[in-house]
Design an enzyme around this catalytic site. Structure first.
Site, PDB file in Angstrom:
ATOM      1  CD  GLU A 182      -1.479  -1.432   8.371  1.00 18.72           C
ATOM      2  OE1 GLU A 182      -1.189  -1.384   7.911  1.00 18.72           O
ATOM      3  OE2 GLU A 182      -0.872  -1.282   9.256  1.00 18.72           O
ATOM      4  CD1 TRP A 186      -1.266   1.509   7.879  1.00 16.83           C
ATOM      5  CD2 TRP A 186      -0.335   4.184   6.593  1.00 16.83           C
ATOM      6  NE1 TRP A 186      -0.044   2.649   8.773  1.00 16.83           N
ATOM      7  CE2 TRP A 186       0.575   4.353   7.848  1.00 16.83           C
ATOM      8  CE3 TRP A 186       0.102   4.463   6.551  1.00 16.83           C
ATOM      9  CZ2 TRP A 186       2.278   4.489   7.573  1.00 16.83           C
ATOM     10  CZ3 TRP A 186       1.035   6.078   5.495  1.00 16.83           C
ATOM     11  CH2 TRP A 186       1.960   6.016   6.673  1.00 16.83           C
ATOM     12  CD1 TRP A 227      11.888  10.896 -12.335  1.00 19.47           C
ATOM     13  CD2 TRP A 227      12.197   8.564 -11.174  1.00 19.47           C
ATOM     14  NE1 TRP A 227      11.616  10.486 -11.163  1.00 19.47           N
ATOM     15  CE2 TRP A 227      11.890   9.264 -10.626  1.00 19.47           C
ATOM     16  CE3 TRP A 227      12.886   7.255 -10.690  1.00 19.47           C
ATOM     17  CZ2 TRP A 227      11.864   9.015  -9.146  1.00 19.47           C
ATOM     18  CZ3 TRP A 227      13.305   7.124  -9.480  1.00 19.47           C
ATOM     19  CH2 TRP A 227      11.965   7.740  -8.593  1.00 19.47           C
ATOM     20  CG  ASN A 237       1.860  -3.277   3.047  1.00 21.50           C
ATOM     21  OD1 ASN A 237       1.259  -2.501   2.353  1.00 21.50           O
ATOM     22  ND2 ASN A 237       2.840  -3.531   3.670  1.00 21.50           N
ATOM     23  CD1 TRP A 248       7.523   8.011  -7.901  1.00 20.97           C
ATOM     24  CD2 TRP A 248       5.178   7.758  -7.726  1.00 20.97           C
ATOM     25  NE1 TRP A 248       7.411   9.996  -7.940  1.00 20.97           N
ATOM     26  CE2 TRP A 248       5.405   9.745  -8.136  1.00 20.97           C
ATOM     27  CE3 TRP A 248       4.445   7.089  -8.260  1.00 20.97           C
ATOM     28  CZ2 TRP A 248       4.838  10.844  -7.456  1.00 20.97           C
ATOM     29  CZ3 TRP A 248       3.568   8.761  -8.306  1.00 20.97           C
ATOM     30  CH2 TRP A 248       3.177   9.893  -7.867  1.00 20.97           C
ATOM     31  CD1 TRP A 255       2.213   2.806  -6.406  1.00 22.76           C
ATOM     32  CD2 TRP A 255       4.050   2.876  -6.791  1.00 22.76           C
ATOM     33  NE1 TRP A 255       2.585   0.619  -6.602  1.00 22.76           N
ATOM     34  CE2 TRP A 255       3.746   0.937  -7.227  1.00 22.76           C
ATOM     35  CE3 TRP A 255       5.859   2.153  -7.084  1.00 22.76           C
ATOM     36  CZ2 TRP A 255       5.155  -0.259  -7.620  1.00 22.76           C
ATOM     37  CZ3 TRP A 255       6.209   1.280  -7.375  1.00 22.76           C
ATOM     38  CH2 TRP A 255       5.353  -0.003  -7.794  1.00 22.76           C
TER      39      TRP A 255
HETATM   40  P1  FAD Z   1      -4.295  -6.052   5.394  1.00 22.53           P
HETATM   41  O1  FAD Z   1      -2.794  -6.123   6.348  1.00 22.53           O
HETATM   42  O2  FAD Z   1      -5.814  -7.335   5.996  1.00 22.53           O
HETATM   43  O3  FAD Z   1      -5.440  -4.307   6.264  1.00 22.53           O
HETATM   44  C1  FAD Z   1      -6.499  -4.103   6.051  1.00 22.53           C
HETATM   45  C2  FAD Z   1      -7.180  -3.154   5.017  1.00 22.53           C
HETATM   46  O4  FAD Z   1      -6.170  -2.054   5.136  1.00 22.53           O
HETATM   47  C3  FAD Z   1      -6.714  -3.350   3.549  1.00 22.53           C
HETATM   48  O5  FAD Z   1      -7.687  -4.588   3.152  1.00 22.53           O
HETATM   49  C4  FAD Z   1      -6.908  -1.869   2.933  1.00 22.53           C
HETATM   50  O6  FAD Z   1      -7.969  -1.878   2.546  1.00 22.53           O
HETATM   51  C5  FAD Z   1      -6.110  -1.525   4.476  1.00 22.53           C
HETATM   52  N1  FAD Z   1      -4.450  -1.361   4.217  1.00 22.53           N
HETATM   53  C6  FAD Z   1      -4.076  -2.628   4.697  1.00 22.53           C
HETATM   54  N2  FAD Z   1      -2.095  -1.066   4.155  1.00 22.53           N
HETATM   55  C7  FAD Z   1      -2.689   0.111   4.179  1.00 22.53           C
HETATM   56  C8  FAD Z   1      -1.643   0.513   3.195  1.00 22.53           C
HETATM   57  N3  FAD Z   1      -0.808   0.474   3.286  1.00 22.53           N
HETATM   58  N4  FAD Z   1      -2.240   1.909   3.054  1.00 22.53           N
HETATM   59  C9  FAD Z   1      -3.461   2.631   2.933  1.00 22.53           C
HETATM   60  N5  FAD Z   1      -4.346   1.107   3.203  1.00 22.53           N
HETATM   61  C10 FAD Z   1      -4.009  -0.081   3.609  1.00 22.53           C
HETATM   62  N6  FAD Z   1      -3.510  -0.683  -1.325  1.00 22.53           N
HETATM   63  C11 FAD Z   1      -4.897  -1.267  -1.879  1.00 22.53           C
HETATM   64  O7  FAD Z   1      -6.152  -1.667  -0.920  1.00 22.53           O
HETATM   65  N7  FAD Z   1      -5.062  -0.362  -3.116  1.00 22.53           N
HETATM   66  C12 FAD Z   1      -3.961   0.113  -3.580  1.00 22.53           C
HETATM   67  O8  FAD Z   1      -4.111   0.060  -4.403  1.00 22.53           O
HETATM   68  C13 FAD Z   1      -2.592  -0.242  -3.312  1.00 22.53           C
HETATM   69  N8  FAD Z   1      -1.477  -0.271  -3.601  1.00 22.53           N
HETATM   70  C14 FAD Z   1      -0.210  -0.441  -3.242  1.00 22.53           C
HETATM   71  C15 FAD Z   1       0.944  -0.165  -3.525  1.00 22.53           C
HETATM   72  C16 FAD Z   1       2.333  -0.476  -2.813  1.00 22.53           C
HETATM   73  C17 FAD Z   1       3.098   0.145  -3.702  1.00 22.53           C
HETATM   74  C18 FAD Z   1       1.906  -0.497  -1.441  1.00 22.53           C
HETATM   75  C19 FAD Z   1       3.915  -0.448  -0.504  1.00 22.53           C
HETATM   76  C20 FAD Z   1       0.581  -0.971  -0.695  1.00 22.53           C
HETATM   77  C21 FAD Z   1      -0.371  -0.686  -1.676  1.00 22.53           C
HETATM   78  N9  FAD Z   1      -1.346  -0.786  -1.195  1.00 22.53           N
HETATM   79  C22 FAD Z   1      -3.145  -0.754  -2.071  1.00 22.53           C
HETATM   80  C23 FAD Z   1      -1.652  -0.870   0.518  1.00 22.53           C
HETATM   81  C24 FAD Z   1      -1.410  -2.680   0.820  1.00 22.53           C
HETATM   82  O9  FAD Z   1      -0.498  -2.936   0.092  1.00 22.53           O
HETATM   83  C25 FAD Z   1      -3.031  -3.602   0.775  1.00 22.53           C
HETATM   84  O10 FAD Z   1      -3.898  -2.689   0.900  1.00 22.53           O
HETATM   85  C26 FAD Z   1      -2.638  -4.290   1.234  1.00 22.53           C
HETATM   86  O11 FAD Z   1      -1.843  -4.965   1.205  1.00 22.53           O
HETATM   87  C27 FAD Z   1      -4.176  -5.102   1.306  1.00 22.53           C
HETATM   88  O12 FAD Z   1      -4.285  -6.746   1.976  1.00 22.53           O
HETATM   89  P2  FAD Z   1      -5.318  -6.804   3.021  1.00 22.53           P
HETATM   90  O13 FAD Z   1      -6.766  -6.941   2.879  1.00 22.53           O
HETATM   91  O14 FAD Z   1      -4.826  -8.312   3.183  1.00 22.53           O
HETATM   92  O15 FAD Z   1      -4.426  -5.471   4.010  1.00 22.53           O
END
Ligand code: FAD
Length: 498
Positions: free
Chosen positions: A282, A285, A313, A348, A366, A389
């Site tokens: 993650e 990502w 849209w 997420n 979006w 997005w």
């Molecule tokens: P964990 O599951 O604990 O993951 C650890 C870290 O990995 C996160 O803190 C984050 O920094 C990174 N991470 C995890 N999943 C993703 C992902 N899919 N993409 C990129 N990085 C990721 N994340 C943001 O930090 N900022 C945003 O503005 C953001 N907008 C999003 C918008 C949409 C539509 C979607 C689907 C996802 C978005 N995410 C965003 C990614 C992700 O949802 C969040 O990072 C995650 O939910 C944060 O929770 P966590 O720290 O408990 O994640």
């Protein structure tokens, strides 16, 4: 030993540990001026949203406290960073200016110009990487270009050693009498109305809290991460995202802590190891999103798949507002949107569900969802938000195909099987039996009445019929499939360290 002060410009690196700019200033041995500039104009309408302004206030207060313990006084200034930095450098007689790099396109452009200007004034100017495991221009395909597919990017990333994090520097000497603002005068906290109660309830910004959250996650959450990370009803993810966004903790620190966890797991069940790697993926990502933003600077505005420019849209404000307020009539979507409004964060899985609903059921662009998230998320991050997005909308690099449209009822039943999540955030549905919780419109009067629910009065009827909405979306997609399919050419490939 040199005596002209060192200016350290803090940005999205609000920490003292693993902060190479601060470390370099300590190593230079001269008095240090730590500076934060609130530059409202730098990002145009993409500046700090309301939720992040709240976070910023508390994070700066925490940083000021940690710097004070090291003998430094954080200087706060508001205005154009491009003007303030040279001014503070001149007025303090600074001989060096250090900062950690940011990767938003406008910051890259501004920072490069600043670097030239300050160096032209005879200052030593240096920037460092504190925000990423590897900088975007260093991770390349075999052909030498940027990656467009996550799995290949992640494989390449795993081949590269991650630098060890820096420890916090020891005591330093301050520069007395540097004029600055008072944090309270910046008005970052909402007053009338004070809508930040949910944020206060949920979060403690700052470096110490970030480290505490990581430690607690490693202790109690990481082992089951792979199996539970998709369940919004369980507190199963790290919730490190706002801390990572503001740089209260860096990815190298997280990486090193997880590697230490893996070493401790030697000989224990393999599940813990695969959970740890899932979690690191993650972070992968996060790196990939920054890689995309760097190589495609228009990522926040324009679809990477150009044929989506022609997508028909909808501009229905009523539908958009109902989505924002959590009044779509689909319980899992509404629960997510209300959690977002209350706590500035969303799981997420929920981000994917609500985004898919906006784009594919309501056919709202979006970019409008991206903007709403930017204003309401405490972790709103240009790279992660825009890339995600685009991923959900099917128009990004390595995106989910557009024709894969989430069914909000099935998503609710699968990922909130006991209904705990929906009952928490949509209390008017709390007394509905599980069977109807994710589809209250199917409940007969004999079930609705004892549950105290009048559909259309206490809770909305569904805004759209999902089956028909899906058909409409697929028809719209068919129409644009004929359009040309180029993925945008990389735009920033020649940019290196800023
Ligand atoms: P964990 O599951 O604990 O993951 C650890 C870290 O990995 C996160 O803190 C984050 O920094 C990174 N991470 C995890 N999943 C993703 C992902 N899919 N993409 C990129 N990085 C990721 N994340 C943001 O930090 N900022 C945003 O503005 C953001 N907008 C999003 C918008 C949409 C539509 C979607 C689907 C996802 C978005 N995410 C965003 C990614 C992700 O949802 C969040 O990072 C995650 O939910 C944060 O929770 P966590 O720290 O408990 O994640």
């Amino acid at each position: 030993m040199t005596h002209s002060p060192t200016l350290v410009w803090f940005r999205l690196d609000l920490r003292v540990c693993d902060n190479p700019a601060l470390q370099a200033a300590a190593g230079r041995g001269a008095p240090v001026v730590p500076l934060f500039v609130l530059d409202d104009a730098e990002a145009g309408d993409r500046g700090f949203g309301g939720a992040r302004r709240w976070w910023l206030h508390h994070s700066l207060a925490a940083l000021a406290g940690s710097l004070r313990q090291r003998g430094l006084s954080l200087v706060l200034r508001r205005g154009r960073a491009a003007e303030i930095l040279p001014e503070v450098a001149r007025s303090t007689g600074a001989g060096a200016v250090y900062w950690n790099r940011c990767y938003e396109p406008w910051r890259i452009a501004r920072d490069r110009a600043l670097k030239r200007e300050l160096a032209g004034d005879g200052l030593e100017v240096e920037s460092f990487n504190a925000a990423l495991l590897h900088e975007p221009w260093t991770v390349k395909t075999k052909a030498g270009g940027p990656f467009g597919v996550y799995s290949a990017f992640w494989r390449a990333l795993q081949q590269r050693p991650v630098a060890d994090p820096w420890p916090a520097p020891g005591p330093m000497t301050s520069v007395a009498g540097v004029a600055g603002d008072l944090l309270d005068d910046w008005g970052l906290l909402p007053r009338r109305p004070d809508w930040a109660g949910g944020l206060r309830e949920t979060w403690t910004p700052g470096e110490a809290s970030a480290q505490g959250r990581l430690d607690a996650f490693l202790e109690h959450g990481l082992e089951d991460y792979a199996s539970e990370r998709d369940r919004p009803d369980l507190d199963s993810t790290s919730r490190l995202s706002p801390h990572l966004h503001f740089g209260e903790i860096g990815p190298r620190q997280v990486w090193a802590a997880v590697q230490a966890f893996l070493e401790r797991q030697d000989g224990r069940p393999r599940a813990a190891g695969s959970s740890a790697w899932k979690f690191l993926a993650e972070l992968g990502w996060r790196e990939f999103s920054h890689h995309l933003l760097y190589h495609h600077p228009t990522l926040p505005e324009a679809p990477l798949r150009a044929q989506f420019e022609a997508f028909p849209w909808s501009d229905d404000e009523g539908l958009f507002r109902a989505w924002c307020r959590g009044l779509t009539g689909y319980p899992i979507v509404d629960a997510g949107m209300r959690q977002l409004w209350h706590s500035g964060w969303l799981h997420n899985r929920l981000r994917m569900i609500v985004a898919s609903f906006l784009v594919k059921d309501l056919l709202i662009p979006w970019q409008r969802g991206e903007a709403w998230f930017r204003d309401t998320l405490v972790d709103a991050d240009l790279a992660n938000n825009a890339a995600s997005w685009q991923w959900v909308a099917g128009c990004g690099a390595d995106a989910a195909p557009f024709f894969r449209i989430f069914n909000p009822v099935l998503q609710g039943e699968k990922f909130d099987p006991r209904g705990d999540y929906v009952r928490r955030w949509v209390p008017e549905l709390a007394r509905l039996p599980d069977r109807y919780l994710h589809k209250p419109w199917e409940a007969p009067e004999s079930v609705l009445r004892p549950a105290g629910l009048r559909l259309g009065t206490d809770y909305p009827e569904p805004l759209v019929d999902h089956r028909r909405a899906r058909e409409k979306a697929l028809a719209a997609f068919e129409a644009i499939k004929q359009a040309p399919r180029p993925v945008q050419a990389p735009g920033a490939g020649d940019l290196d360290a800023t």
